[in-house]
Motif scaffolding. Structure first.
Motif, PDB file in Angstrom:
ATOM      1  N   ASN A   1     -10.242  -2.568   2.692  1.00 20.77           N
ATOM      2  CA  ASN A   1     -10.451  -3.846   3.374  1.00 20.77           C
ATOM      3  C   ASN A   1      -9.722  -5.011   2.724  1.00 20.77           C
ATOM      4  OD1 ASN A   1     -12.276  -2.780   5.345  1.00 20.77           O
ATOM      5  ND2 ASN A   1     -13.824  -2.664   3.717  1.00 20.77           N
ATOM      6  N   TYR A   2      -9.366  -4.852   1.446  1.00 15.60           N
ATOM      7  CA  TYR A   2      -8.692  -5.952   0.749  1.00 15.60           C
ATOM      8  C   TYR A   2      -7.721  -5.345  -0.248  1.00 15.60           C
ATOM      9  CZ  TYR A   2      -7.922 -10.316  -1.788  1.00 15.60           C
ATOM     10  OH  TYR A   2      -7.349 -11.410  -2.355  1.00 15.60           O
TER      11      TYR A   2
ATOM     12  N   ARG B   1       0.811  -1.221   0.000  1.00 16.02           N
ATOM     13  CA  ARG B   1       0.000   0.000   0.000  1.00 16.02           C
ATOM     14  C   ARG B   1       0.842   1.268   0.000  1.00 16.02           C
ATOM     15  NH1 ARG B   1      -5.340  -0.536   0.227  1.00 16.02           N
ATOM     16  NH2 ARG B   1      -6.269  -2.455   1.087  1.00 16.02           N
ATOM     17  N   ARG B   2       2.102   1.145   0.375  1.00 15.75           N
ATOM     18  CA  ARG B   2       2.967   2.323   0.332  1.00 15.75           C
ATOM     19  C   ARG B   2       3.241   2.790  -1.093  1.00 15.75           C
ATOM     20  NH1 ARG B   2       7.539  -0.096   4.173  1.00 15.75           N
ATOM     21  NH2 ARG B   2       6.826  -1.942   3.021  1.00 15.75           N
ATOM     22  N   ASN B   3       2.808   2.001  -2.089  1.00 16.35           N
ATOM     23  CA  ASN B   3       2.930   2.423  -3.483  1.00 16.35           C
ATOM     24  C   ASN B   3       2.020   3.609  -3.802  1.00 16.35           C
ATOM     25  OD1 ASN B   3       4.462   0.108  -3.668  1.00 16.35           O
ATOM     26  ND2 ASN B   3       3.228  -0.875  -5.251  1.00 16.35           N
ATOM     27  N   PHE B   4       1.020   3.845  -2.945  1.00 15.87           N
ATOM     28  CA  PHE B   4      -0.055   4.755  -3.317  1.00 15.87           C
ATOM     29  C   PHE B   4      -0.342   5.805  -2.249  1.00 15.87           C
ATOM     30  CE2 PHE B   4      -0.925   0.318  -4.574  1.00 15.87           C
ATOM     31  CZ  PHE B   4      -0.682   0.428  -5.938  1.00 15.87           C
TER      32      PHE B   4
ATOM     33  N   GLU C   1      -5.599  -1.248  -7.111  1.00 19.08           N
ATOM     34  CA  GLU C   1      -5.079  -0.011  -6.534  1.00 19.08           C
ATOM     35  C   GLU C   1      -4.248   0.774  -7.552  1.00 19.08           C
ATOM     36  OE1 GLU C   1      -6.112   1.211  -3.823  1.00 19.08           O
ATOM     37  OE2 GLU C   1      -7.135  -0.568  -3.035  1.00 19.08           O
ATOM     38  N   GLU C   2      -3.548   0.063  -8.435  1.00 19.40           N
ATOM     39  CA  GLU C   2      -2.786   0.742  -9.484  1.00 19.40           C
ATOM     40  C   GLU C   2      -3.712   1.470 -10.444  1.00 19.40           C
ATOM     41  OE1 GLU C   2       1.291  -1.971  -9.771  1.00 19.40           O
ATOM     42  OE2 GLU C   2      -0.424  -2.473 -11.041  1.00 19.40           O
ATOM     43  N   ALA C   3      -4.811   0.808 -10.820  1.00 18.03           N
ATOM     44  CA  ALA C   3      -5.775   1.458 -11.717  1.00 18.03           C
ATOM     45  C   ALA C   3      -6.383   2.688 -11.064  1.00 18.03           C
ATOM     46  CB  ALA C   3      -6.862   0.461 -12.110  1.00 18.03           C
ATOM     47  N   ASN C   4      -6.694   2.582  -9.799  1.00 20.85           N
ATOM     48  CA  ASN C   4      -7.257   3.727  -9.072  1.00 20.85           C
ATOM     49  C   ASN C   4      -6.246   4.864  -8.969  1.00 20.85           C
ATOM     50  OD1 ASN C   4      -9.434   4.850  -7.288  1.00 20.85           O
ATOM     51  ND2 ASN C   4      -7.798   4.772  -5.771  1.00 20.85           N
TER      52      ASN C   4
END
Length: 235
Positions: free
Chosen positions: A60-61, A50-53, A67-70
């Motif tokens: 929650n998952y 998650r530190r990528n973003f 997450e990359e697309a978001n």
């Protein structure tokens, strides 16, 4: 040309270090623009999570591609990743400088690829892959030091052909995101060769770099050569 070198070796005085210094000097003297990401010197974090973003799609998952697309849609990549992406879009040619460790990339460089080659349309995805991906028209090359001599990395050698070992990198990473892949520059057993031989290799490397725009490339099939199941069409 604008050249981006991603350097992955922990020892500045290694032969990998000498290759990168030689590359920077030769290219700059010839009027090219050069940017180097020395991953160990930067303390680059290779762990993808998650530190990528700076954005969150699902708290929650954790699903990385979601997450990359978001993040791609909302400018939500962490500053260290965005900085590396910016260098990729800036350059005309990418060079990966690394020692072959366990038949692959050093962990820090594999982590760089994991984090920086993001899906969701920023680097690939949404129909953007291989020769239709975002870096189509750019060139990339691996410059690799290898511990063993050439015969052991041949078709009949114990370790198998070096082309097959580098295939996951050249095809599965570089060509996958659209780069035209230049034949790798290889130095076998640099710790076992003489200073004279090292100088010869450095000279050959400078020649390769100064001809980067016309250097020989690896021919891979285009997407149009495959059927709907992504199997090569019959001749």
């Amino acid at each position: 040309m604008r050249i981006f070198i991603v350097h992955a070796h922990p020892e500045p005085n290694s032969f990998n270090g000498a290759l990168t210094r030689s590359a920077r000097g030769a290219l700059s003297e010839a009027g090219h623009e050069v940017v180097v990401s020395d991953l160990y010197a930067m303390g680059f974090n290779p762990v993808s999570d998650r530190r990528n973003f700076t954005t969150v799609r699902d708290a929650n998952y954790y699903h990385q591609q979601t997450e990359e697309a978001n993040a791609a849609a909302h400018d939500g990549f962490a500053p260290d990743i965005q900085a590396e992406m910016d260098k990729l879009f800036w350059c005309d040619a990418l060079i990966l400088q690394f020692p072959l460790w366990w038949f692959g990339l050093p962990a820090i460089l594999k982590g760089w690829v994991d984090r920086v080659f993001a899906s969701g349309g920023r680097i690939y995805g949404g129909g953007k892959w291989y020769d239709r991906s975002v870096f189509s028209g750019k060139r990339a090359m691996c410059s690799v030091t290898i511990g063993g001599p050439p015969p052991i990395y041949s078709d009949r050698g114990l370790n198998g052909p070096i082309g097959a070992i580098l295939f996951p990198i050249n095809h599965g990473m570089l060509y996958f995101v659209g780069f035209t892949v230049i034949e790798p520059f290889l130095v076998h057993a640099p710790a076992r060769i003489s200073d004279t031989e090292r100088r010869i290799f450095l000279g050959r490397y400078r020649e390769r770099l100064l001809g980067l725009a016309h250097a020989p490339t690896i021919a891979y099939p285009k997407l149009v050569d495959f059927d709907h199941s992504h199997v090569l069409k019959s001749a």
